[in-house]
Design a protein around this motif. Structure first.
Motif, PDB file in Angstrom:
ATOM      1  N   LYS A   1     -13.363  33.716   8.440  1.00 24.50           N
ATOM      2  CA  LYS A   1     -12.771  33.491   7.103  1.00 24.50           C
ATOM      3  C   LYS A   1     -12.429  32.003   6.905  1.00 24.50           C
ATOM      4  O   LYS A   1     -12.723  31.422   5.853  1.00 24.50           O
ATOM      5  CB  LYS A   1     -11.508  34.358   6.966  1.00 24.50           C
ATOM      6  N   ASP A   2     -11.845  31.391   7.933  1.00 21.48           N
ATOM      7  CA  ASP A   2     -11.558  29.943   7.859  1.00 21.48           C
ATOM      8  C   ASP A   2     -12.838  29.172   7.559  1.00 21.48           C
ATOM      9  O   ASP A   2     -12.858  28.246   6.742  1.00 21.48           O
ATOM     10  CB  ASP A   2     -11.007  29.414   9.203  1.00 21.48           C
ATOM     11  N   ILE A   3     -13.897  29.554   8.259  1.00 25.43           N
ATOM     12  CA  ILE A   3     -15.168  28.850   8.105  1.00 25.43           C
ATOM     13  C   ILE A   3     -15.723  29.037   6.693  1.00 25.43           C
ATOM     14  O   ILE A   3     -16.181  28.085   6.055  1.00 25.43           O
ATOM     15  CB  ILE A   3     -16.178  29.353   9.161  1.00 25.43           C
ATOM     16  N   GLN A   4     -15.647  30.260   6.208  1.00 23.73           N
ATOM     17  CA  GLN A   4     -16.128  30.508   4.839  1.00 23.73           C
ATOM     18  C   GLN A   4     -15.381  29.646   3.828  1.00 23.73           C
ATOM     19  O   GLN A   4     -15.992  29.029   2.953  1.00 23.73           O
ATOM     20  CB  GLN A   4     -15.933  31.974   4.470  1.00 23.73           C
ATOM     21  N   ASP A   5     -14.063  29.613   3.981  1.00 21.87           N
ATOM     22  CA  ASP A   5     -13.263  28.808   3.049  1.00 21.87           C
ATOM     23  C   ASP A   5     -13.689  27.346   3.083  1.00 21.87           C
ATOM     24  O   ASP A   5     -13.751  26.678   2.058  1.00 21.87           O
ATOM     25  CB  ASP A   5     -11.772  28.916   3.387  1.00 21.87           C
ATOM     26  N   ASP A   6     -13.964  26.857   4.281  1.00 18.62           N
ATOM     27  CA  ASP A   6     -14.428  25.468   4.407  1.00 18.62           C
ATOM     28  C   ASP A   6     -15.792  25.278   3.747  1.00 18.62           C
ATOM     29  O   ASP A   6     -16.035  24.283   3.075  1.00 18.62           O
ATOM     30  CB  ASP A   6     -14.605  25.090   5.888  1.00 18.62           C
ATOM     31  N   MET A   7     -16.666  26.234   3.994  1.00 19.45           N
ATOM     32  CA  MET A   7     -18.065  26.021   3.601  1.00 19.45           C
ATOM     33  C   MET A   7     -18.293  26.112   2.091  1.00 19.45           C
ATOM     34  O   MET A   7     -19.218  25.492   1.570  1.00 19.45           O
ATOM     35  CB  MET A   7     -18.992  26.976   4.365  1.00 19.45           C
ATOM     36  N   VAL A   8     -17.447  26.857   1.398  1.00 19.79           N
ATOM     37  CA  VAL A   8     -17.638  26.928  -0.059  1.00 19.79           C
ATOM     38  C   VAL A   8     -17.112  25.670  -0.752  1.00 19.79           C
ATOM     39  O   VAL A   8     -17.485  25.390  -1.883  1.00 19.79           O
ATOM     40  CB  VAL A   8     -16.950  28.172  -0.693  1.00 19.79           C
ATOM     41  N   ARG A   9     -16.271  24.918  -0.074  1.00 22.87           N
ATOM     42  CA  ARG A   9     -15.743  23.708  -0.709  1.00 22.87           C
ATOM     43  C   ARG A   9     -16.806  22.612  -0.733  1.00 22.87           C
ATOM     44  O   ARG A   9     -17.600  22.508   0.195  1.00 22.87           O
ATOM     45  CB  ARG A   9     -14.492  23.220   0.045  1.00 22.87           C
ATOM     46  N   PRO A  10     -16.785  21.772  -1.761  1.00 19.17           N
ATOM     47  CA  PRO A  10     -17.835  20.740  -1.870  1.00 19.17           C
ATOM     48  C   PRO A  10     -17.575  19.526  -0.986  1.00 19.17           C
ATOM     49  O   PRO A  10     -17.913  18.412  -1.347  1.00 19.17           O
ATOM     50  CB  PRO A  10     -17.789  20.374  -3.358  1.00 19.17           C
ATOM     51  N   HIS A  11     -16.923  19.750   0.148  1.00 19.21           N
ATOM     52  CA  HIS A  11     -16.679  18.670   1.101  1.00 19.21           C
ATOM     53  C   HIS A  11     -17.104  19.147   2.474  1.00 19.21           C
ATOM     54  O   HIS A  11     -17.085  20.337   2.738  1.00 19.21           O
ATOM     55  CB  HIS A  11     -15.198  18.293   1.116  1.00 19.21           C
ATOM     56  N   PRO A  12     -17.466  18.223   3.347  1.00 19.81           N
ATOM     57  CA  PRO A  12     -17.965  18.666   4.650  1.00 19.81           C
ATOM     58  C   PRO A  12     -16.884  19.379   5.465  1.00 19.81           C
ATOM     59  O   PRO A  12     -15.737  18.934   5.508  1.00 19.81           O
ATOM     60  CB  PRO A  12     -18.364  17.362   5.349  1.00 19.81           C
ATOM     61  N   MET A  13     -17.273  20.452   6.097  1.00 19.56           N
ATOM     62  CA  MET A  13     -16.375  21.121   7.035  1.00 19.56           C
ATOM     63  C   MET A  13     -16.349  20.317   8.331  1.00 19.56           C
ATOM     64  O   MET A  13     -17.350  19.759   8.752  1.00 19.56           O
ATOM     65  CB  MET A  13     -16.910  22.532   7.324  1.00 19.56           C
ATOM     66  N   ASN A  14     -15.179  20.238   8.925  1.00 21.97           N
ATOM     67  CA  ASN A  14     -15.029  19.611  10.242  1.00 21.97           C
ATOM     68  C   ASN A  14     -14.109  20.493  11.041  1.00 21.97           C
ATOM     69  O   ASN A  14     -12.911  20.261  11.104  1.00 21.97           O
ATOM     70  CB  ASN A  14     -14.372  18.238  10.092  1.00 21.97           C
TER      71      ASN A  14
END
Ligand code: ADP
Ligand code: MG
Length: 747
Positions: free
Chosen positions: A300-313
């Motif tokens: 879920k954390d990863i999904q939240d990161d990935m939908v945002r228009p900024h790079p996930m780190n």
């Protein structure tokens, strides 16, 4: 203002606004260019640095005893003058003994120092001294008392004598030519200034919440503690004043990290993936188990990161066997669902192959193609692979360091996953990331970095922790054996194999070219096959084997055709053969704690109980009582060189005992940190750990946590620290960490 700084000498970078604390140390009274050089050796460049150079210990010199009142067997502090000073050669070759007679109004006392002949130049006739130490009966029938190698200080009978005696006296880290006495005087001058040199930058609300004293007061008390303060707390660095300083340091640090992360997020454009819900649930239904709650949460954390228009780190921390692979696979499916490619980098070919093995079938079911890119490929295979990556025909690329090569060009790389991140350098991660513009990044590690260190080392990454193992896992029992007990250990291995399970036998291999170690693994495999387990199949896996050989051997082990896999440490990371239930480690003392834990993590992956057998002659044998806390001395702040660390032998013993006592990776890592100290742990450079002036990462971890919470809350409210109340804070933060974190200028 009326200051004791030589303000008439214009400081070189001097601007009108430059606060006195930022002035170079040479402008402090009593410090000229020459002494400033010595201060520099201690890392002290500015007035502020000098004030933050707090004592590393204190001596209670509040009661000076008349020499006549000393008694043998007690600790005493005396004040007197040197009456005589003689350097003697002892009968034992090369030893010197300095014998000094110290006198006060009530009597005289013999003081001796061994092998410190240079002290003679300090302890000259007529010099005033303060000496503290254990009082002993003079040796060999002579009467009278003696001090042996006491701590001492030469004092002048001037006015500032009250700084050095008759109180709790600060002892600083010194350098040749700059003694505690000098530093005391200078600190005293700086502290006497009005208004105070140091400014309190902590927001008042925070100060009130923790009941912190104001900074000038805290610093003043640390240099010259009030008489009633607890000497032990002072020496351990745990007074409220210490915590006040440590908090500020951690707070500024966490602010800097938080602000950097904030700007990164806002500045960098990234990919806004959409979540392919159906694909994901199909994927998860292809595995014969349910995701654990921890896996769900992290996905879920990863999904939240990935939908945002900024790079996930994002860093995923999960103990060995916690199921990180499936989490990574889920992220890769998200990337592919939006038409992007995903790359997974693993530290060994065996591990890359294993990932492919796990992933190929479910990926095929989802209509996705994967391939493995590794160093050992035929030119033709490699050419085809590269073409397929570049054309976008393959969506999932699994590989080793080979992925980093320049010829590897992606069609549309959207996600980078680094497995067993601790095996790679920061640069390697960056290289992979640079193969696309701002891809999302997931790094995974089973090296359980203690929270304290994760917060500093990974401060700019978001961290998710898979904090529980899949259900039904049985604890691994760990036992220590001496070499002479090997037979017993083999008997246990035998039982497991009889019960249909498999075993690993691991030999250390410090360096792949180290012939001797390889020999011992080869011989052991031979001996195990012919003498110990003649009716079972023994296999040997080592780093010098051809890639294809390794692969087929691993396959045979996976299929159960090989019962005992003798190997060098290349099985250390990632391998997943749930039917293996015994891990036997030879020369266990030669492995680090994190490595031992990784190795042990190869077993206990199924639902039957597993064993880890450690063989070593460096230990006294199995002990069941937990390691005593007080065996592990805490380091002093400021004393990186002086930390008392266990000898290699002690530390081997502690490591192995820690393996017996703890199964949880985080507990192991905390132990490792205690045994080795934060500097050694994983290597400071690799993790870019900051150096703190007062904070001790072990002692002060609770403070660090509070500081982090407060810093994040503050950034939430005032992301750019624009509020007038935060101005001083912002300036201080930039001064301290701005360049280290590349934050630009205060602006
Ligand atoms: P690690 O975190 O060490 O990389 P792996 O991803 O290799 O762990 O998973 C370890 C084992 O646990 C594998 O055999 C995997 O199939 C299994 N596994 C993963 N998730 C679950 C789960 N939710 N329930 C049961 N078994 C699982
Ligand atoms: Mg793994």
């Amino acid at each position: 203002m009326e200051t004791h700084l030589h303000n008439h000498e214009a400081p070189d970078r001097g601007t009108r606004q430059q606060p006195p604390s930022e002035l170079p140390i040479r402008f402090a009274k009593g410090v000229g260019p020459k002494r400033a050089k010595l201060f520099e050796k201690l890392g002290i460049l500015t007035i502020e640095d000098a004030l933050w150079h707090i004592p590393w210990r204190y001596e209670d010199r509040s009661t000076i005893l008349p020499i006549r009142h000393l008694t043998a067997g007690t600790c005493g502090t005396i004040s007197g003058t040197i009456h005589s000073s003689t350097l003697l050669q002892t009968r034992r070759l090369g030893m010197t003994m300095l014998k000094v007679i110290v006198q006060d109004e009530t009597g005289s006392l013999e003081v001796i120092f061994f092998n410190q002949p240079y002290l003679k130049t300090m302890l000259t006739l007529g010099a005033g001294v303060i000496m503290s130490g254990m009082v002993a009966q003079a040796s060999r029938g002579r009467t009278g008392l003696q001090l042996r190698s006491p701590s001492f200080e030469v004092v002048e009978h001037g006015q500032d004598r009250s700084l050095h005696v008759g109180r709790l006296v600060p002892i600083y880290h010194e350098t040749r030519g700059l003694t505690s006495r000098h530093i005391r005087r200078i600190a005293n001058e700086l502290l006497a200034q009005s208004p105070p040199v140091l400014e309190d930058v902590l927001p008042p609300s925070i100060r009130a919440r923790y009941h912190f004293p104001a900074l000038p007061e805290a610093v003043g008390h640390l240099h010259f503690p009030p008489q009633h303060w607890d000497l032990t707390a002072l020496n351990q660095g745990t007074t409220l004043a210490h915590r006040r300083l440590s908090f500020e340091e951690c707070f500024l640090f966490q602010l800097a990290l938080g602000i950097r992360r904030h700007t990164h997020r806002e500045d960098k454009p990234g990919i806004a993936f959409s979540i392919p819900t159906t694909m994901l649930s199909t994927l998860h239904s292809l595995f014969p188990f349910q995701l654990t709650a921890a896996q769900e949460r992290v996905i879920k954390d990863i999904q939240d990161d990935m939908v945002r228009p900024h790079p996930m780190n994002r860093l995923i921390q999960g103990d060995v066997g916690s199921g990180k692979t499936l989490v990574a696979l889920s992220a890769m499916i998200i990337a592919c669902g939006s038409g992007y490619q995903a790359a997974l980098m693993a530290p060994t070919e065996i591990l890359a192959e294993q990932h492919a093995l796990t992933m190929n079938q479910p990926l095929a079911q989802l209509g996705l193609r994967a391939l493995v890119l590794k160093g050992s490929m035929s030119a033709k295979d490699r050419r085809e692979a590269l073409a397929s990556i570049q054309s976008g025909k393959t969506q999932i690329i699994i590989g080793t360091h080979a992925l980093l090569q320049q010829q590897v060009e992606f069609f549309k790389l959207g996600l980078v996953v680094v497995d067993e991140q601790h095996k790679f350098g920061v640069l390697q991660r960056a290289t992979l990331q640079s193969k696309s513009q701002h891809p999302d990044t997931l790094v995974m590690t089973a090296t359980p970095i203690p929270r304290t260190l994760a917060m500093t080392a990974y401060g700019d990454l978001d961290v998710s922790v898979i904090d529980s193992l899949p259900p039904g896992r049985q604890p691994i029992q760990t036992q220590l054996y001496r070499k002479s007990g090997r037979k017993q250990a083999y008997a246990l291995v035998h039982d497991q194999i009889q019960a249909g399970h498999q075993a690993y036998v691991v030999y250390p291999l410090v360096d792949e070219s180290e012939h001797v170690d390889l020999e011992s693994a080869i011989q052991a495999a031979d001996r195990l096959q012919t003498k110990e387990f003649p009716t079972h199949q023994v296999g040997l896996l080592h780093g010098r084997m051809k890639s294809a050989e390794k692969f087929s051997l691993m396959e045979a082990f996976r299929q159960g055709a090989i019962h005992i896999l003798v190997s060098t440490t290349i099985v250390e990371v990632g391998l997943d053969v749930p039917n293996a239930t015994v891990m036997l480690i030879e020369h266990a003392e030669r492995f680090g704690l994190a490595q031992l834990h990784q190795l042990r993590g190869r077993v206990g992956r199924g639902t039957v109980p597993s064993l880890c057998l450690l063989i070593s002659d460096s230990v006294k044998g199995a002990q069941s009582k937990p390691i005593q806390q007080d065996m592990l001395p805490l380091s002093y702040p400021h004393s990186p060189g002086l930390e008392i660390r266990p000898t290699p032998l002690q530390s081997a013993q502690q490591r192995l005992q820690a393996m017996v006592d703890y199964s949880d990776g985080f507990a192991i890592a905390e132990k490792d940190l205690q045994i080795r100290g934060p500097g050694e742990f994983l290597g400071v450079r690799q993790w870019g750990l900051p150096t703190f002036r007062v904070t001790d990462l072990l002692r002060d971890r609770a403070i660090l946590e509070h500081a982090r919470t407060e810093a994040l809350a503050l950034i939430e409210r005032d992301p750019h620290l624009l509020h007038p109340d935060h101005r001083a804070l912002k300036t201080a933060m930039f001064r301290r960490w701005g360049s280290a974190f590349n934050l630009g200028s205060v602006g």
